[in-house]
Write a protein that holds these residues in place. Structure first.
Motif, mmCIF file in Angstrom:
data_model
loop_
_atom_site.group_PDB
_atom_site.id
_atom_site.type_symbol
_atom_site.label_atom_id
_atom_site.label_comp_id
_atom_site.label_asym_id
_atom_site.label_seq_id
_atom_site.Cartn_x
_atom_site.Cartn_y
_atom_site.Cartn_z
ATOM 1 N N ARG A 34 0.867 -1.055 -0.037
ATOM 2 C CA ARG A 34 0.102 -0.047 0.032
ATOM 3 C C ARG A 34 0.905 1.094 -0.009
ATOM 4 N N ALA A 35 0.753 2.143 -1.071
ATOM 5 C CA ALA A 35 1.235 3.246 -1.244
ATOM 6 C C ALA A 35 1.082 4.431 -0.508
ATOM 7 N N MET A 45 5.269 7.343 2.988
ATOM 8 C CA MET A 45 5.966 6.445 2.170
ATOM 9 C C MET A 45 5.021 5.172 2.149
ATOM 10 N N GLY A 46 5.465 4.183 1.219
ATOM 11 C CA GLY A 46 4.715 2.840 1.283
ATOM 12 C C GLY A 46 4.987 1.871 2.513
ATOM 13 N N ALA A 56 -8.178 8.339 3.055
ATOM 14 C CA ALA A 56 -8.826 7.112 3.665
ATOM 15 C C ALA A 56 -9.864 6.518 2.727
ATOM 16 N N GLY A 57 -10.060 5.143 2.942
ATOM 17 C CA GLY A 57 -11.091 4.511 2.178
ATOM 18 C C GLY A 57 -10.548 4.150 0.832
ATOM 19 N N THR A 58 -9.239 4.378 0.721
ATOM 20 C CA THR A 58 -8.684 4.132 -0.949
ATOM 21 C C THR A 58 -7.525 3.371 -0.442
ATOM 22 N N PHE A 59 -7.094 2.374 -1.282
ATOM 23 C CA PHE A 59 -5.896 1.558 -1.238
ATOM 24 C C PHE A 59 -5.028 1.692 -2.323
ATOM 25 N N SER A 101 -0.494 2.645 -8.169
ATOM 26 C CA SER A 101 0.360 3.648 -7.715
ATOM 27 C C SER A 101 1.060 4.148 -8.896
ATOM 28 N N LEU A 102 1.369 5.359 -9.027
ATOM 29 C CA LEU A 102 2.295 6.231 -10.150
ATOM 30 C C LEU A 102 3.863 5.790 -9.815
#
Length: 429
Positions: A160-161, A283-284, A311-314, A386-387
Motif C-alpha cells: 500500500r503506497a 511512504m509505502g 482514507a477509504g482508498t488502497f 500507484s504512479l
C-alpha cells in the motif's frame, strides 16, 4: 495490447546465442554477462539485495527448494535502489537477447513496454492451472489484466503506497492530535505550519523518487480516487483547476520538508520520524520494517494511517514475476511462479517483507497488526494504481513525470506550478 512476435529463425538464433554464452560462464548481474540458465535451474532477476527484501527472497527460495527440490535456484540479480539500476541492466540484457528466466517487475502498466517488446509471455493459463482466479481478488485480477484480458506476471505480494508514518510523541509535545488522521490536506497543512513554527521538521522526504511518491498521494488526497485514476486513463484533464489545486498542495507540502532531502533515500527519511527529528513521513508500507527493526510498537511509539485525504482508498502496487520470452526451460520458470503464488510462499515472504499476500485464503492471525489492517483495507477499500511504483503508467511516462518533478522541486527547481502542470500534461502525448 499487441505483442510483436519474432520469426522462428530469430528465435532459434537467440536461443543458440544464449546457450553459447551460457557455456562461456560469467558473473550474474553484469550487463554483458550471459544468463546462468540451464536445464536444471531457474535464473531469477530481482533488485532484492539487502535488508528485509533480501531476507524475504532467501526465505522464498527455501520454500521453492522444498517444493521443487530438482530445480536449482540461481540468483541472477544486480543491486539498485528502488530497482532503477536493475531495470537499466535488465533492459540491456533483453535487447541483447540474454534474458533471465524470470524477472521482478511492478505489476500493472510498468509491464507495457516489456509486452510490446515481446520480452514476456502471457501467463494467464497458469492462473487457471494454479487456481489463482479463485483466490486473488477480482479487483486485483482486473488491475493485472491487459485490455485483451491477458496477464503477464504473478504477484508475490501487495503493498500500500498511501501510508503516513508519524511520531505521536512529537505531535503531542507540540499540541497536535497524536492519531495523525487527516480527512483533508488543508487540515494537514495547518498542523505542518504549527510544527514548523515550533522548530520541528514537519515532513521528511528523500530523493526524487520519494518526492514522486509524495506527489501521487497528494494527487489522490486532493482529487479523490476516480479523478486520480482518470489521470492515467485520460478521463481527468491534467490542465484542470482541480489538478492545479493538487499541485499547489504538493508545492506547499514540499515547503515543509527537510533541506537535505536530495541526499536521502526512503530509509533515512523514515529514520527521521523514528528518531523524533521529524513528525511525519509519507511512504509505502515497506517502511513498517524500519519501525519493527527499531522495536517500536504500533499505536504507542509510532502511528500508521492513510495519507491525508486518502482514507477509504488502497493505493496498490505489487512485486511480481514474469516468464521471459524465448527461454530454455519454461517449465522451471513455471515452478518458480507456482511457489511465488502458493500459500506457503506468500505467507513466508510477506511475513518478512511487511507487505500482504495477494491471496485471500490465508490465515490473517499469522500476520502483524499493521498487516491485518492492510488486509482489511485491501478487502474493503477502493483500489487505485500507484504512479511511482509502476502500476499506473509505463516506465517511459514515469520517467517523464519524474524529470518534471525534479525540475519543479530539485535543488535548482523553479517552483512554478503552471510550468510544472504543463510538463505533466505533456507526458500524456
Amino acid at each position: 495490447m499487441r505483442v510483436t512476435r519474432r520469426t522462428t529463425a530469430a528465435v532459434a538464433t537467440a536461443v543458440a546465442l544464449i546457450m553459447t554464452l551460457a557455456a562461456c560462464g560469467g558473473t550474474p548481474g553484469e550487463a554483458a554477462a550471459p544468463s546462468v540458465r540451464n536445464h536444471t535451474n531457474v535464473s531469477v532477476y530481482t533488485w532484492w539485495a539487502a535488508g528485509v527484501e533480501k531476507t524475504g527472497l532467501d526465505a522464498l527460495v527455501t520454500v521453492f527448494e522444498e517444493q521443487h527440490p530438482d530445480i536449482e535456484f540461481k540468483n541472477d540479480s544486480v543491486t539498485g535502489g528502488g530497482g532503477s539500476a536493475a531495470k537499466d541492466n535488465l533492459q540491456s540484457r533483453l535487447e541483447n537477447q540474454n534474458p533471465p528466466d524470470t524477472f521482478l517487475v511492478h505489476a500493472g502498466a510498468e509491464l507495457d513496454d516489456y509486452i510490446k517488446g515481446g520480452y514476456v509471455q502471457d501467463v494467464s493459463g497458469l492462473y487457471k492451472k494454479f487456481g489463482l482466479t479463485d483466490v486473488f481478488p477480482k479487483d486485483l485480477i482486473r488491475q493485472l489484466s491487459t485490455d485483451d484480458g491477458k496477464i503477464y506476471s504473478v504477484p508475490s505480494n501487495i503493498h500500500r503506497a498511501n501510508m503516513m508514518w508519524a511520531n505521536p510523541k512529537v505531535l503531542q509535545d507540540n499540541g497536535i492530535d497524536p492519531s495523525a488522521e487527516y480527512d483533508s490536506i488543508d487540515a494537514f497543512i495547518a498542523d505542518l505550519d504549527k510544527l514548523e513554527q515550533a522548530g520541528v521538521t514537519p515532513l521528511s522526504v528523500g530523493t526524487t523518487w520519494t518526492q514522486v511518491h509524495l506527489l501521487e498521494t497528494v494527487l489522490l488526497g486532493t482529487l479523490g480516487p476516480d479523478a486520480y485514476s482518470g489521470l492515467w486513463d485520460g478521463t481527468t484533464d491534467w490542465t484542470s483547476l482541480e489538478v492545479t489545486t493538487a499541485l499547489q498542495n504538493f508545492k506547499t507540502l514540499m515547503s515543509y520538508t527537510n533541506a537535505d532531502r536530495s541526499n536521502l533515500d526512503w530509509p533515512e527519511a523514515t529514520q527521521m520520524v523514528i528518531d523524533g527529528d521529524a513528525a511525519f513521513n509519507i511512504m509505502g508500507d515497506w517502511a513498517v520494517s524500519a519501525f519493527d527493526e527499531a522495536e517500536m510498537k504500533l499505536g504507542t511509539d509510532y502511528v500508521a494511517v492513510p495519507a491525508p485525504g486518502t482514507a477509504g482508498t488502497f493505493d496498490f502496487l505489487a512485486d511480481s514475476f514474469t516468464m521471459s520470452a524465448n527461454i530454455l526451460d519454461p517449465e522451471n520458470t513455471e515452478a518458480w511462479l507456482e511457489t511465488v503464488s502458493s500459500v506457503e510462499g506468500q505467507v513466508t515472504f510477506n511475513k518478512i517483507k511487511g507487505s500482504i499476500p495477494a491471496r485471500t485464503d490465508i490465515d490473517r492471525d499469522e500476520f502483524t497488526e499493521y498487516q491485518r489492517m492492510a488486509i482489511k483495507s485491501f478487502d474493503e477499500d477502493t483500489i487505485v494504481s500507484s504512479l511511482a511504483h509502476g502500476a499506473a503508467v509505463p516506465v517511459s511516462r514515469l520517467n517523464a513525470i519524474t524529470e518534471a518533478t525534479n525540475d519543479f522541486v530539485g535543488d535548482n527547481g523553479h517552483q512554478d506550478v503552471a510550468t510544472f502542470q504543463a510538463a505533466l500534461a505533456a507526458t500524456t502525448n
